[in-house]
Design a protein around this motif. Structure first.
Motif, PDB file in Angstrom:
ATOM      1  N   MET A   1       0.838  -1.201   0.000  1.00  0.00           N
ATOM      2  CA  MET A   1       0.000   0.000   0.000  1.00  0.00           C
ATOM      3  C   MET A   1       0.877   1.257   0.000  1.00  0.00           C
ATOM      4  O   MET A   1       0.597   2.216  -0.729  1.00  0.00           O
ATOM      5  CB  MET A   1      -0.929  -0.011   1.220  1.00  0.00           C
TER       6      MET A   1
ATOM      7  N   ARG B   1       1.200   4.660  -2.430  1.00  0.00           N
ATOM      8  CA  ARG B   1       1.166   6.039  -1.915  1.00  0.00           C
ATOM      9  C   ARG B   1       2.419   6.795  -2.328  1.00  0.00           C
ATOM     10  O   ARG B   1       2.354   7.986  -2.647  1.00  0.00           O
ATOM     11  CB  ARG B   1       1.029   6.027  -0.395  1.00  0.00           C
TER      12      ARG B   1
ATOM     13  N   VAL C   1      -4.615   5.545  -1.342  1.00  0.00           N
ATOM     14  CA  VAL C   1      -5.055   4.201  -0.950  1.00  0.00           C
ATOM     15  C   VAL C   1      -6.054   4.358   0.193  1.00  0.00           C
ATOM     16  O   VAL C   1      -5.721   4.898   1.246  1.00  0.00           O
ATOM     17  CB  VAL C   1      -3.871   3.329  -0.504  1.00  0.00           C
TER      18      VAL C   1
ATOM     19  N   CYS D   1      -8.587   2.486   2.814  1.00  0.00           N
ATOM     20  CA  CYS D   1      -9.023   1.241   3.450  1.00  0.00           C
ATOM     21  C   CYS D   1     -10.533   1.328   3.594  1.00  0.00           C
ATOM     22  O   CYS D   1     -11.063   2.294   4.140  1.00  0.00           O
ATOM     23  CB  CYS D   1      -8.350   1.042   4.801  1.00  0.00           C
TER      24      CYS D   1
ATOM     25  N   ASP E   1      -9.700  -1.946   8.298  1.00  0.00           N
ATOM     26  CA  ASP E   1      -8.543  -1.059   8.317  1.00  0.00           C
ATOM     27  C   ASP E   1      -7.274  -1.845   8.646  1.00  0.00           C
ATOM     28  O   ASP E   1      -7.324  -3.001   9.037  1.00  0.00           O
ATOM     29  CB  ASP E   1      -8.769   0.035   9.376  1.00  0.00           C
TER      30      ASP E   1
ATOM     31  N   ARG F   1      -1.951   3.973   4.508  1.00  0.00           N
ATOM     32  CA  ARG F   1      -3.171   4.293   3.762  1.00  0.00           C
ATOM     33  C   ARG F   1      -3.471   5.781   3.887  1.00  0.00           C
ATOM     34  O   ARG F   1      -3.033   6.456   4.810  1.00  0.00           O
ATOM     35  CB  ARG F   1      -4.353   3.435   4.215  1.00  0.00           C
TER      36      ARG F   1
ATOM     37  N   TYR G   1      -9.436   5.859   6.038  1.00  0.00           N
ATOM     38  CA  TYR G   1     -10.295   4.698   6.289  1.00  0.00           C
ATOM     39  C   TYR G   1     -11.733   5.147   6.103  1.00  0.00           C
ATOM     40  O   TYR G   1     -12.134   6.196   6.615  1.00  0.00           O
ATOM     41  CB  TYR G   1     -10.083   4.171   7.707  1.00  0.00           C
TER      42      TYR G   1
END
Length: 182
Positions: A67, A71, A77, A79, A83, A92, A95
């Motif tokens: 992930m 980024r 990215v 979630c 998560d 990420r 979320y």
């Protein structure tokens, strides 16, 4: 499926095709290795604008690394539904989902409203997914001390295994009076 329908609707409403974008959903086989390989594949493509993922294992550093590689390329990215663990949140962008502790707690309160006390088992697709961990913990808190957990089984999205899990719990724990689907 609900998420995908929403993505398709947004694709039309936001006229993504006019901007050269399309919505694609790739459903893996619920294995960590497949999820990692898909993320790595996206990182090699030049036409990926964003990725939404429901991590199958909240603690898997290799998923977080894949992930993060996206980024690092400037690809957001998200979630979705489940998560990463708190120490991996930096992998990420954000979320999007339920507060799983609260949701599990509300389910536990409902069980307490139906039964004065009980022995329960929880059933979920992936026992190590963050949403499952939090919902199960929330259920225990919401149900209170008069309820005890006897078992927690995962089925990896296999319907036959899910049915067998219920039979196994009922066979192995005759005091069970509450089956909890997470």
């Amino acid at each position: 499926d609900t998420c995908f329908r929403g993505m398709q609707q947004a694709e039309v409403e936001l006229k993504l095709a006019d901007a050269g974008f399309k919505v694609v959903i790739d459903k893996p086989d619920f294995t960590e290795s497949k999820q990692i390989s898909m993320l790595q594949q996206y990182a090699t493509q030049t036409d990926v604008a964003a990725v939404a993922i429901s991590p199958v294992n909240a603690l898997n550093k290799a998923i977080a690394d894949a992930m993060q590689a996206l980024r690092d390329k400037g690809i957001p990215v998200i979630c979705l539904d489940s998560d990463m663990a708190k120490d991996l949140h930096s992998s990420r962008t954000c979320y999007l989902g339920t507060n799983n502790l609260v949701a599990g707690g509300e389910l536990g309160k409902c069980a307490k409203g139906l039964l004065p006390s009980g022995h329960y088992a929880t059933f979920v697709g992936k026992t190590d997914a963050q949403n499952a961990i939090e919902r199960i913990g929330g259920f225990a808190k919401g149900a209170g001390d008069q309820f005890s957990s006897e078992d927690s089984l995962g089925d990896d999205a296999d319907r036959a295994r899910a049915q067998q899990n219920v039979k196994t719990v009922l066979d192995n724990h005759p005091d069970i009076n509450c089956l909890v689907g997470i």
